[in-house]
Write a protein that holds these residues in place. Sequence first.
Motif, short mmCIF file in Angstrom:
data_model
loop_
_atom_site.label_atom_id
_atom_site.label_comp_id
_atom_site.label_asym_id
_atom_site.label_seq_id
_atom_site.Cartn_x
_atom_site.Cartn_y
_atom_site.Cartn_z
N ARG A 67 -3.14 -9.75 -6.57
CA ARG A 67 -2.13 -8.72 -6.36
C ARG A 67 -1.80 -8.05 -7.69
O ARG A 67 -1.28 -8.68 -8.61
CB ARG A 67 -0.87 -9.36 -5.75
CG ARG A 67 0.26 -8.40 -5.45
CD ARG A 67 1.47 -9.20 -4.97
NE ARG A 67 2.63 -8.35 -4.73
CZ ARG A 67 2.97 -7.87 -3.54
NH1 ARG A 67 2.23 -8.16 -2.48
NH2 ARG A 67 4.04 -7.10 -3.41
N SER A 69 0.45 -5.25 -9.33
CA SER A 69 1.64 -4.42 -9.10
C SER A 69 1.68 -3.30 -10.13
O SER A 69 1.65 -3.55 -11.34
CB SER A 69 2.91 -5.27 -9.20
OG SER A 69 2.90 -6.29 -8.22
N ALA A 71 3.27 -0.21 -12.24
CA ALA A 71 4.56 0.20 -12.80
C ALA A 71 4.29 1.20 -13.91
O ALA A 71 4.24 0.85 -15.09
CB ALA A 71 5.34 -1.00 -13.33
N VAL A 75 0.53 -2.58 -15.53
CA VAL A 75 0.19 -3.26 -14.28
C VAL A 75 0.45 -4.75 -14.49
O VAL A 75 0.18 -5.30 -15.56
CB VAL A 75 -1.28 -2.99 -13.88
CG1 VAL A 75 -2.25 -3.43 -14.97
CG2 VAL A 75 -1.62 -3.67 -12.57
N ARG A 76 1.01 -5.39 -13.47
CA ARG A 76 1.33 -6.81 -13.56
C ARG A 76 0.41 -7.62 -12.65
O ARG A 76 0.17 -7.24 -11.50
CB ARG A 76 2.79 -7.05 -13.17
CG ARG A 76 3.79 -6.46 -14.16
CD ARG A 76 5.21 -6.94 -13.85
NE ARG A 76 5.62 -6.52 -12.51
CZ ARG A 76 6.16 -5.33 -12.23
NH1 ARG A 76 6.33 -4.44 -13.20
NH2 ARG A 76 6.52 -5.03 -11.00
N THR A 81 1.54 -8.90 -18.03
CA THR A 81 1.60 -7.44 -17.98
C THR A 81 0.47 -6.87 -18.83
O THR A 81 0.23 -7.33 -19.95
CB THR A 81 2.95 -6.93 -18.50
OG1 THR A 81 4.00 -7.44 -17.66
CG2 THR A 81 3.00 -5.41 -18.48
N VAL A 105 -0.56 -2.68 -5.46
CA VAL A 105 0.75 -2.55 -4.82
C VAL A 105 1.53 -1.49 -5.59
O VAL A 105 1.99 -1.73 -6.71
CB VAL A 105 1.51 -3.90 -4.84
CG1 VAL A 105 2.86 -3.75 -4.14
CG2 VAL A 105 0.66 -4.99 -4.18
N ASP A 107 4.46 1.18 -6.81
CA ASP A 107 5.89 1.41 -6.76
C ASP A 107 6.11 2.87 -6.37
O ASP A 107 5.16 3.58 -6.02
CB ASP A 107 6.56 1.05 -8.09
CG ASP A 107 6.07 1.92 -9.25
OD1 ASP A 107 5.27 2.86 -9.01
OD2 ASP A 107 6.47 1.66 -10.40
N SER A 230 1.86 5.84 -4.16
CA SER A 230 2.45 5.45 -2.87
C SER A 230 2.26 6.53 -1.82
O SER A 230 2.03 6.22 -0.63
CB SER A 230 3.94 5.14 -3.05
OG SER A 230 4.63 6.27 -3.57
#
Length: 265
Positions: A67, A69, A71, A75-76, A81, A105, A107, A230
Amino acid sequence: MLCPLLAVVGCREEKAAEPLQSLKPAPLPSLATGGSRASEDGGPVARGDVPESAPVYGEALPSNALRLSLAGEQVRLGGETFEPSRSASIARLAERVKGHEVVLVPDADTFLAQVSELLAMLRDSAETVWLAHPDAPVAYPLVLRDEDGFRVWLAEVAPGKLRIIQRADGFELSTSVGKLPGPDANGPSVPVREGRQDLATLRHGLGLLKGRFKQSEDICLVPSFGTEVSQAARALGAVYTAPGEPLFDTLCLVFPTPPRVRDGG
């Protein structure tokens, strides 16, 4: 002597050549009329100012995928990070994802232009890349193409070459023989309404294209590079007509060719 001979062997009737008009491709269907989308009972649906809500469909989230994420320019992954714009950081991330399925994923505020280095790396390193929908537990498996790869795909000889051009003013549905007409000949096929994406009409328009190009198996989403990731994920949901049932087997996401990665970690 000629006529009796012809009577014996018979005369071959020459077939007239088809007129050039018959060689033209069939015209595209249209979204230009207000009641172009059918209601559940088969009757026309009047267009209002606010777009109808469209149910969200896609594939089940991959259970074993890493996964990532998003931002902004970071990216995490787990507790780490990474900054894909920095060479040492993206090299470390590439080692982590190599040969794995990954799910992105998004944001609400990460733009496509901010993740170009990440997408280029994932295209080359990950086994499969998924993009999660921001509003529902579904995701979309992607073929990632930068601008050069997209041009190569367009140059291939194949029917359709269907594209969803995602713009600030709506969606333009483009094909190898032109764009799907919308309510305004000079505007997008599916304009925004009250500042919102009209995903229900987009899904209907994609169904019309599938009916016209029955042999087409892939479609490319080409967002403007200032589009939020998104919002691109929401647009991909319109390719599905039910859970796990896409109109096209292969979904391509076109991203900007990344700038040169900066040194440093």
